[in-house]
Scaffold this motif. Sequence first.
Motif, PDB file in Angstrom:
ATOM      1  N   LEU A 130      87.278  11.250  62.277  1.00 36.66           N
ATOM      2  CA  LEU A 130      86.111  10.364  62.232  1.00 36.66           C
ATOM      3  C   LEU A 130      84.999  10.981  61.382  1.00 36.66           C
ATOM      4  O   LEU A 130      84.380  10.287  60.565  1.00 36.66           O
ATOM      5  N   PHE A 131      84.732  12.274  61.574  1.00 32.91           N
ATOM      6  CA  PHE A 131      83.731  12.934  60.724  1.00 32.91           C
ATOM      7  C   PHE A 131      84.128  12.848  59.246  1.00 32.91           C
ATOM      8  O   PHE A 131      83.299  12.525  58.386  1.00 32.91           O
ATOM      9  N   GLU A 132      85.383  13.143  58.955  1.00 33.87           N
ATOM     10  CA  GLU A 132      85.856  13.111  57.568  1.00 33.87           C
ATOM     11  C   GLU A 132      85.811  11.689  56.998  1.00 33.87           C
ATOM     12  O   GLU A 132      85.460  11.494  55.828  1.00 33.87           O
ATOM     13  N   GLY A 133      86.166  10.713  57.812  1.00 34.39           N
ATOM     14  CA  GLY A 133      86.130   9.320  57.375  1.00 34.39           C
ATOM     15  C   GLY A 133      84.732   8.873  56.992  1.00 34.39           C
ATOM     16  O   GLY A 133      84.546   8.179  55.984  1.00 34.39           O
ATOM     17  N   ILE A 134      83.739   9.294  57.780  1.00 31.58           N
ATOM     18  CA  ILE A 134      82.343   8.969  57.455  1.00 31.58           C
ATOM     19  C   ILE A 134      81.922   9.717  56.196  1.00 31.58           C
ATOM     20  O   ILE A 134      81.334   9.135  55.281  1.00 31.58           O
ATOM     21  N   LYS A 135      82.237  11.002  56.144  1.00 31.26           N
ATOM     22  CA  LYS A 135      81.855  11.820  54.981  1.00 31.26           C
ATOM     23  C   LYS A 135      82.444  11.267  53.683  1.00 31.26           C
ATOM     24  O   LYS A 135      81.776  11.217  52.648  1.00 31.26           O
ATOM     25  N   ASN A 136      83.694  10.830  53.735  1.00 31.71           N
ATOM     26  CA  ASN A 136      84.381  10.317  52.543  1.00 31.71           C
ATOM     27  C   ASN A 136      84.168   8.822  52.311  1.00 31.71           C
ATOM     28  O   ASN A 136      84.822   8.228  51.462  1.00 31.71           O
ATOM     29  N   LYS A 137      83.272   8.232  53.111  1.00 31.54           N
ATOM     30  CA  LYS A 137      82.936   6.803  52.988  1.00 31.54           C
ATOM     31  C   LYS A 137      84.161   5.896  53.133  1.00 31.54           C
ATOM     32  O   LYS A 137      84.354   4.934  52.386  1.00 31.54           O
ATOM     33  N   ASN A 138      84.990   6.208  54.141  1.00 31.03           N
ATOM     34  CA  ASN A 138      86.170   5.396  54.444  1.00 31.03           C
ATOM     35  C   ASN A 138      86.010   4.583  55.731  1.00 31.03           C
ATOM     36  O   ASN A 138      86.916   3.841  56.095  1.00 31.03           O
ATOM     37  N   ILE A 139      84.899   4.757  56.426  1.00 32.08           N
ATOM     38  CA  ILE A 139      84.695   4.049  57.698  1.00 32.08           C
ATOM     39  C   ILE A 139      83.446   3.187  57.602  1.00 32.08           C
ATOM     40  O   ILE A 139      82.329   3.699  57.435  1.00 32.08           O
ATOM     41  N   PHE A 140      83.664   1.876  57.709  1.00 30.65           N
ATOM     42  CA  PHE A 140      82.563   0.916  57.680  1.00 30.65           C
ATOM     43  C   PHE A 140      82.631  -0.088  58.825  1.00 30.65           C
ATOM     44  O   PHE A 140      81.694  -0.839  59.040  1.00 30.65           O
ATOM     45  N   SER A 141      83.774  -0.122  59.522  1.00 34.58           N
ATOM     46  CA  SER A 141      83.986  -1.168  60.529  1.00 34.58           C
ATOM     47  C   SER A 141      84.859  -0.651  61.669  1.00 34.58           C
ATOM     48  O   SER A 141      85.437   0.432  61.581  1.00 34.58           O
ATOM     49  N   SER A 142      84.982  -1.463  62.705  1.00 34.68           N
ATOM     50  CA  SER A 142      85.841  -1.111  63.842  1.00 34.68           C
ATOM     51  C   SER A 142      87.310  -1.036  63.413  1.00 34.68           C
ATOM     52  O   SER A 142      88.084  -0.262  63.961  1.00 34.68           O
ATOM     53  N   GLU A 143      87.685  -1.820  62.401  1.00 34.78           N
ATOM     54  CA  GLU A 143      89.073  -1.768  61.902  1.00 34.78           C
ATOM     55  C   GLU A 143      89.361  -0.424  61.228  1.00 34.78           C
ATOM     56  O   GLU A 143      90.447   0.138  61.376  1.00 34.78           O
ATOM     57  N   ASP A 144      88.378   0.109  60.509  1.00 34.32           N
ATOM     58  CA  ASP A 144      88.528   1.433  59.887  1.00 34.32           C
ATOM     59  C   ASP A 144      88.675   2.512  60.955  1.00 34.32           C
ATOM     60  O   ASP A 144      89.481   3.436  60.814  1.00 34.32           O
TER      61      ASP A 144
END
Length: 196
Positions: free
Chosen positions: A106-120
């Motif tokens: 989750l930290f990496e997903g936010i850092k790499n701009k891969n998480i924007f939604s509940s589906e992500d």
Amino acid sequence: MKKCLSILLICINFFSINISSAFAFSLRNGDPYLTILAPPLSGIPKVVEFFSFLCPHCYQLEYMIHDKLKNRYHWSFLGGSIGKTLTQAWSVAMVLEVQDAIIDPLFEGIKNKNIFSSEDVRRCFIKIGIKKRDYDAVWNSFLVQYWVVKQEEAAKNLKITSVPTIVVNGQYLITNNIPNWHQYEKIIKFLSHQTT
């Protein structure tokens, strides 16, 4: 004789370091790293970190405290709707008992701009081996909603205004002005033995 003298000096040095470090912390409200609440908040772990996956300082602290601090509450009040989604995701992780496995993705997903939604977020859980049906079954469950409310109410009642913040005994709020985990650890240990 030299050996005895060396042992004596080591003992004196050890005790003086421990005594000085024990009293190196001020307990005054308003110190750069400390806020003291009265009365203390009950019903939370003795030591708990409030963090956000959206917080760069929390991301840095994670590498210092990984496996050292077990109780963590996600702070919803950063990032608008995605902040709330991440609190719900963290609640899912607590219910499924996969906090250690999901925290880095989750930290990496936010850092790499891969998480924007509940589906992500859902994709992150599936990548660590959680079955879709298990994830979907708990996402809106009573137990997950309980943990969402518990984290948000604790943050509100403790008047958390920034993260990372470590709370000791429901009363001592240690903010992110401390340079390293070693200092955090000493302060936490010291405050854990204070009576509330």
